[in-house]
Design an enzyme around this catalytic site. Structure first.
Site, PDB file in Angstrom:
ATOM      1  N   HIS A 283     -26.557-113.138 -14.000  1.00  0.00           N
ATOM      2  CA  HIS A 283     -26.505-114.329 -13.141  1.00  0.00           C
ATOM      3  C   HIS A 283     -27.881-114.725 -12.631  1.00  0.00           C
ATOM      4  O   HIS A 283     -28.711-113.872 -12.318  1.00  0.00           O
ATOM      5  CB  HIS A 283     -25.473-114.201 -12.024  1.00  0.00           C
ATOM      6  CG  HIS A 283     -25.739-113.153 -10.980  1.00  0.00           C
ATOM      7  ND1 HIS A 283     -26.516-113.381  -9.877  1.00  0.00           N
ATOM      8  CD2 HIS A 283     -25.303-111.864 -10.860  1.00  0.00           C
ATOM      9  CE1 HIS A 283     -26.542-112.280  -9.121  1.00  0.00           C
ATOM     10  NE2 HIS A 283     -25.823-111.353  -9.692  1.00  0.00           N
ATOM     11  N   ASP A 295     -31.344-108.142  -8.730  1.00  0.00           N
ATOM     12  CA  ASP A 295     -29.984-108.686  -8.671  1.00  0.00           C
ATOM     13  C   ASP A 295     -30.055-110.201  -8.636  1.00  0.00           C
ATOM     14  O   ASP A 295     -30.183-110.782  -7.569  1.00  0.00           O
ATOM     15  CB  ASP A 295     -29.277-108.136  -7.432  1.00  0.00           C
ATOM     16  CG  ASP A 295     -27.832-108.593  -7.326  1.00  0.00           C
ATOM     17  OD1 ASP A 295     -27.291-109.108  -8.315  1.00  0.00           O
ATOM     18  OD2 ASP A 295     -27.251-108.444  -6.232  1.00  0.00           O
ATOM     19  N   GLU A 329     -22.673-116.476  -8.545  1.00  0.00           N
ATOM     20  CA  GLU A 329     -22.054-115.146  -8.649  1.00  0.00           C
ATOM     21  C   GLU A 329     -21.930-114.508  -7.280  1.00  0.00           C
ATOM     22  O   GLU A 329     -20.917-113.881  -6.959  1.00  0.00           O
ATOM     23  CB  GLU A 329     -22.882-114.245  -9.581  1.00  0.00           C
ATOM     24  CG  GLU A 329     -22.197-112.952  -9.981  1.00  0.00           C
ATOM     25  CD  GLU A 329     -22.313-111.818  -8.979  1.00  0.00           C
ATOM     26  OE1 GLU A 329     -21.544-110.845  -9.089  1.00  0.00           O
ATOM     27  OE2 GLU A 329     -23.174-111.890  -8.068  1.00  0.00           O
ATOM     28  N   GLU A 330     -22.971-114.666  -6.469  1.00  0.00           N
ATOM     29  CA  GLU A 330     -23.011-113.949  -5.182  1.00  0.00           C
ATOM     30  C   GLU A 330     -21.946-114.451  -4.210  1.00  0.00           C
ATOM     31  O   GLU A 330     -21.599-113.761  -3.255  1.00  0.00           O
ATOM     32  CB  GLU A 330     -24.406-114.039  -4.552  1.00  0.00           C
ATOM     33  CG  GLU A 330     -25.509-113.338  -5.357  1.00  0.00           C
ATOM     34  CD  GLU A 330     -25.342-111.830  -5.440  1.00  0.00           C
ATOM     35  OE1 GLU A 330     -24.361-111.298  -4.900  1.00  0.00           O
ATOM     36  OE2 GLU A 330     -26.185-111.177  -6.077  1.00  0.00           O
ATOM     37  N   ASP A 357     -25.308-106.647 -14.675  1.00  0.00           N
ATOM     38  CA  ASP A 357     -25.495-106.980 -13.259  1.00  0.00           C
ATOM     39  C   ASP A 357     -25.515-105.730 -12.382  1.00  0.00           C
ATOM     40  O   ASP A 357     -25.094-105.761 -11.229  1.00  0.00           O
ATOM     41  CB  ASP A 357     -24.390-107.949 -12.802  1.00  0.00           C
ATOM     42  CG  ASP A 357     -24.637-108.470 -11.387  1.00  0.00           C
ATOM     43  OD1 ASP A 357     -25.788-108.403 -10.923  1.00  0.00           O
ATOM     44  OD2 ASP A 357     -23.671-108.934 -10.751  1.00  0.00           O
ATOM     45  N   HIS A 427     -29.551-106.977  -2.206  1.00  0.00           N
ATOM     46  CA  HIS A 427     -29.286-108.012  -1.193  1.00  0.00           C
ATOM     47  C   HIS A 427     -30.239-107.935  -0.004  1.00  0.00           C
ATOM     48  O   HIS A 427     -29.860-108.308   1.107  1.00  0.00           O
ATOM     49  CB  HIS A 427     -27.845-107.927  -0.668  1.00  0.00           C
ATOM     50  CG  HIS A 427     -26.803-108.233  -1.695  1.00  0.00           C
ATOM     51  ND1 HIS A 427     -25.470-108.338  -1.400  1.00  0.00           N
ATOM     52  CD2 HIS A 427     -26.896-108.469  -3.031  1.00  0.00           C
ATOM     53  CE1 HIS A 427     -24.784-108.608  -2.502  1.00  0.00           C
ATOM     54  NE2 HIS A 427     -25.628-108.685  -3.502  1.00  0.00           N
TER      55      HIS A 427
END
Lengths: 464, 464
Positions: A283, A295, A329-330, A357, A427
């Site tokens: 992604h 990520d 995606e998130e 991922d 994140h």
């Protein structure tokens, strides 16, 4: 990476599929796969020690340095998509285009959490995705610190009007992420006015971690944010001493109307069965902190690199290799959902759906979801990765964006790699190029390219 | 910990003093030291598994949670001293008092470093101690990134009017700290208008590290700050691609007039030679970020704990055990200097000066500075730490605040401990109780207490 990825635990105790547990592969298929040995080695050599060495790392570095973090719904993300469409076309890939997908548009805004009592101190914090704002003047309230949902329920009579602070121990991402997902809901249910969750991470240097969270439509929404391990532990120590803690929380977060975004697509058209597809993906969107290099810049860029390696070697498989860089995606796989809605009518033509991922560190093999017969074939293909020691086949592919296809019986694969420190950076502002390694990305791209190329070029599709 | 601590390297390749390299200890002294075995074990047991278990950790946690960071010169630090004087008296230690010391009063103020080109991005940063402010409107300038002083000198013609960014590789603290110490001076010498130094740390999660820096009185002062490893590497990648980088730096730092601060002192008075002193210490001040739990709350609190253990066991050595918690260590050992000026007239009565300021993780033994005859005796004393496996004697004690005494020939000791990750947290917001461990602190306190007690109680002072 957003979902509760239950497979992460399995990295420690992988259920390896191989040897006697597998169905035997028919001799002619075994022979067919063996015939790809030279091509596999060519791909590996080009990626790891040839002209393409460091290529995916350098391309990713240029991209993330240019755009920084790229949350779906933002103009910045759309500029990043425009850039990708240009560079994919410049790389002479085929059918380069964007496909529309509606995505959530959550904007963080200014935010702060200030401890007012027992002393004034600014906590490091990050609002959680989808959180509502506080009132403009903020929320000033006493704190109730709990170490678990059970403790919250036991102390529910003390919770009314308070900011609930969760100081849950990190017991692995799949377990602990429940506090991020449901912390706000559980706080509201006992009368809490906001929640602060200890970041879902095993290690921190004053580094809070954001992520999506789930309000329950039946429960009042309260503002919610993550704080650091260090600060959560400090608040817990203070509370254990009987110290009264007061925090002023201010968040300007907004959930704006959905906006049109795009999945970014490029292909190498199949020579014999162009309507049949091997889908390979990562992604492109990220959280709005750090650089989104790990990520999932890495997963997106090794997917590009897989096609790029084939193009550089003049390889054109029998069926179409389609590379997708997902949007949204998130926020729950919104790009993946839109793509599925558009293309599910052609589901019988999808040979395998692949997503990377969970990092692009040293690869160890492939996670696979599919029938026993398909698993045996993929296991044989994975043995072509012996030169880079990535021959393991694990049970259960992971990928928010490919899950719907797997639910419908399409075989699925994800990249297995060594990532013991993945959740240190996940994140957070720590997700930057500094955690990436060019050689590791070369190995991942090689593994990703070999598996997808061979499955796209074999005479038959995988059995379902 | 402020000075260029050259001994850190030696942790990896320690020059162990022991066995045949040592002078032999006269038999009666050997016997005298051996007679302390039971007392040493009592101290160790009380600290590690007895009633005092976790005591120094819990005391430190309460203290740092209450006061947070404590930069010398601040009112907060003076409140922390008041608190310590009270709790030391409550712990029934003797001659508890503060001793005046003038200290620097540097105040950070608001500060920011914003990349304006090629895109807008707020760099994580911390101004360096003693830095001047920018003009009120800040400094907006193009950036010159260099990887070393040599590269800066080679590119000196490009430096005029620019913000110099140092992206030096971390080669160990003692070597790399030169960029923090002299980065501003070197930048100014080639016409730079400010300098941003990659934090002196081997690892980062978006975490800048501050520290004192040295202007040269003969060179124009320019504002100077640290940025993260991640951001320094990003700027270096951009510069290598030929991207023009513009940064807006704003710092409100102020150097206010010196203020009166205090060293915090407590004693157990000697029973036979009260005028003779064994000094045991750590520094109470910290940088103005994090909690100063590691640097140097741990060192200060195991020094208190050493005396506290003796008091709890009813031990009163022949000479006076004096515990000092220094002020102004981070600004160059200002408290240590003041103490030396006041007490150097009694230098012949100082048996040994000890400081713990390199962490209080699992102890391995003692760093020692002194004559060969003294070293042989201390080595014999350190063997009493066999129950906790901390029997190593290393050459060369470290301690900003005890250096002047050692320069004058007084034997010196510092605590050796395993701290491979010390510089991950040093001078950053990551220096909190989370990096501390109660058992490790108990072991350190036991080692510190045994060595200081035996040296304070032996019939003779150490030979010089």
């Amino acid at each position: 990476m957003w979902t509760d990825c239950v497979h992460i635990l399995c990295v420690v105790f992988p259920y390896v599929i191989g040897g006697s547990a597998l169905l035997s592969v028919p001799p002619q298929i075994k022979q067919e796969i063996a015939s790809y040995k030279d091509i596999a080695n060519e791909i590996i050599n080009l990626s790891v020690s040839g002209a393409a060495q460091n290529q995916s790392y350098n391309r990713l570095a240029k991209f993330v340095d240019k755009f920084g973090s790229r949350i779906a719904g933002s103009q910045n993300f759309e500029h990043a998509v425009d850039y990708m469409l240009q560079v994919l076309a410049d790389d002479k890939l085929e059918n380069v285009h964007g496909e529309d997908a509606m995505v959530t548009h959550w904007v963080r805004g200014n935010e702060s959490a200030t401890m007012l009592k027992p002393r004034v101190y600014n906590l490091a914090m990050l609002g959680l995705g989808g959180s509502i704002a506080t009132p403009p003047q903020g929320i000033t309230a006493e704190v109730l610190v709990v170490n678990s949902f059970d403790e919250l329920h036991n102390k529910s009579r003390e919770a009314k009007g308070k900011i609930i602070v969760y100081n849950e121990d990190y017991e692995g991402y799949p377990t602990s992420v429940a506090y991020r997902d449901y912390g706000a809901k559980e706080a509201a249910m006992v009368g809490g006015v906001a929640s602060l969750i200890r970041s879902i991470a095993p290690f921190s240097i004053h580094s809070p971690h954001t992520g999506w969270q789930d309000y329950d439509p039946k429960v009042k929404k309260v503002p919610t944010a993550c704080i650091t391990i260090e600060d959560a532990q400090m608040l817990a120590r203070m509370a254990a001493r009987g110290t009264k803690i007061v925090i002023h929380l201010k968040m300007e977060a907004k959930s704006l109307p959905q906006v049109k975004s795009r999945n970014t697509i490029a292909e190498i058209k199949g020579s014999k069965y162009p309507e049949q597809i091997v889908l390979i993906s990562g992604h492109l969107d990220s959280w709005d902190v750090g650089q989104g290099a790990m990520d999932d810049g890495g997963g997106a860029f090794i997917s590009w690199q897989a096609l790029s390696l084939m193009r550089q070697l003049g390889l054109r498989p029998k069926r179409t290799l389609q590379m997708v860089m997902w949007t949204g995606e998130e926020e729950g796989g919104l790009g993946g959902q839109a793509y599925y809605n558009t293309h599910k009518k052609n589901i019988s033509n999808y040979n395998i759906v692949m997503e990377s991922d969970m990092g692009t560190f040293t690869p160890t093999g492939i996670w696979f979801t599919g029938s026993d017969a398909a698993r045996a074939i993929v296991n044989t293909v994975v043995q072509l990765l012996k030169p880079i020691n990535a021959t393991m086949l694990y049970k259960g592919a992971e990928g928010t964006d490919i899950q719907l296809w797997m639910n419908d019986g399409v075989p699925g694969a994800s990249l297995a790699n060594e990532h013991p420190e993945y959740f240190w950076f996940h994140h957070s502002d720590g997700d930057t190029m500094t955690v990436m390694d060019p050689h590791q990305m070369d190995l991942c791209a090689a593994a990703w390219a070999v598996v997808s190329y061979v499955l796209a070029d074999m005479e038959d599709m995988l059995p379902r």
